[in-house]
Design an enzyme around this catalytic site. Structure first.
Site, mmCIF file in Angstrom:
data_model
loop_
_atom_site.group_PDB
_atom_site.id
_atom_site.type_symbol
_atom_site.label_atom_id
_atom_site.label_comp_id
_atom_site.label_asym_id
_atom_site.label_seq_id
_atom_site.Cartn_x
_atom_site.Cartn_y
_atom_site.Cartn_z
ATOM 1 C CG ASP A 175 0.611 3.265 -2.453
ATOM 2 O OD1 ASP A 175 1.809 2.926 -3.026
ATOM 3 O OD2 ASP A 175 0.639 4.119 -1.226
ATOM 4 C CD GLU A 217 -3.167 3.755 0.234
ATOM 5 O OE1 GLU A 217 -3.642 4.965 0.776
ATOM 6 O OE2 GLU A 217 -1.820 3.444 -0.199
ATOM 7 C CD GLU A 270 1.166 7.870 0.427
ATOM 8 O OE1 GLU A 270 0.486 8.664 1.038
ATOM 9 O OE2 GLU A 270 0.871 6.467 0.121
HETATM 10 O O1 LIG Z 1 0.877 4.447 3.380
HETATM 11 C C1 LIG Z 1 0.380 4.724 2.671
HETATM 12 O O2 LIG Z 1 0.445 4.263 1.304
HETATM 13 C C2 LIG Z 1 -0.941 5.389 2.856
HETATM 14 O O3 LIG Z 1 -1.410 6.342 1.453
HETATM 15 C C3 LIG Z 1 -0.968 6.626 3.904
HETATM 16 O O4 LIG Z 1 -0.884 7.561 3.627
HETATM 17 C C4 LIG Z 1 -1.005 5.993 5.181
HETATM 18 O O5 LIG Z 1 0.423 5.992 5.794
HETATM 19 MG MG LIG Z 2 -0.573 5.205 -0.229
#
Ligand SMILES: O=C(O)[C@H](O)C(=O)CO
Ligand SMILES: [Mg+2]
Length: 274
Positions: A177, A142, A239
């Protein structure tokens, strides 16, 4: 129908960790993500998930977040620590339903060569992917926006895609994300279509503020309809920082069966504090 799972480090934080699972289930979620579940023995976690009818969707491989680390996958001199962390994550994952494992590369300080760190990250992920493949577990990469992690190894989707293409392993996928993509690149729907074949997980958060869908500039109804058209049938992680008490901010989820549970007589909603 699209299916969503809350990251319990971000949602339901009004409640003690152990109560967040039942809260998530009562709001209609069928899965959760837990960044660092390791303090809880895997057998106990499996029981909590089972008791609440939840799937564990994603975990992180362990490192010292509180000490400022943001992963160790690209850090010179940490190869053995990295391998140990992957072994711990794989062992845990295998015993709690095989959630995906997000492997973070780390912050690349001014004393480090980013090109060498990227090479090292590829080598480490190749090793980790082969180990994970033995258990049928998927690794997630990510790229995170510079606004969140200024020194992070990678910030843009294409940098993650490059790693995935170079490794050519079926079990290494991208996390898309929306918060990071909007902060770093914009044109979210277009970017989604472009990198879609590499995507193994999606997380949602809006801009500004990283709050729930419906609060900011990203028009989630459109993005969700694009995902439906694409046939996305995997999880979508929530998230974000709820803009109010978690149960009060789930209105966006109504079309997907998510929302505050209807109070029954004798059932009190948990007390929230912000
Ligand atoms: O912050 C994020 O988007 C990530 O997915 C994570 O969980 C690490 O902080
Ligand atoms: Mg994330």
């Amino acid at each position: 129908m699209l299916k969503f799972d809350p990251n319990l480090r971000w949602l339901f934080t009004e409640l003690p960790m152990q109560e967040r699972y039942a809260a998530a289930a009562s709001a209609g979620f069928g899965g959760v993500e837990v960044a660092f579940p390791y303090a809880q023995p895997a057998a106990e976690m499996a029981r909590v998930l089972d008791d609440n009818g939840l799937e564990l969707v994603q975990i992180l491989s362990p490192f010292d977040w509180d000490a400022g680390e943001r992963g160790i996958g690209a850090l010179p001199g940490r190869r053995e620590a990295f391998r140990a962390s992957i072994r711990i994550a794989l062992d845990y994952s295998a015993r709690v339903g095989k959630p995906m494992i997000h492997v973070m590369p780390g912050n690349i300080g001014p004393d480090l060569d980013p090109v060498r760190c990227m090479e090292l990250f590829r080598e480490n992920i190749a090793w980790a992917a082969d180990a994970a493949a033995e258990d049928g577990i998927t690794l997630i990469l990510e790229p995170c926006c510079a606004a969140r992690f200024p020194d992070f190894l990678y910030h843009r989707l294409d940098e993650g895609v490059e790693v995935i293409r170079a490794l050519n392993r079926d079990n290494v996928k991208l996390c898309f994300d929306t918060f990071h993509v909007q902060m770093e690149e914009g044109a979210i729907a277009q970017r989604l279509h472009q990198v879609y074949p590499y995507v193994g997980h999606i997380q949602v958060g809006n801009v500004p503020g990283r709050h729930e869908p419906g609060t900011g500039e990203i028009h989630f109804p459109y993005l969700f309809s694009e995902l439906e058209k694409l046939g996305w049938d995997r999880w979508i992680g929530c998230e974000y920082t709820p803009s109010g008490p978690t149960f009060d901010t789930l209105g966006w989820g109504k079309p997907y069966g998510i929302g505050a549970p209807r109070p029954r007589s004798g059932f009190e909603l948990p007390h929230h504090s912000q």
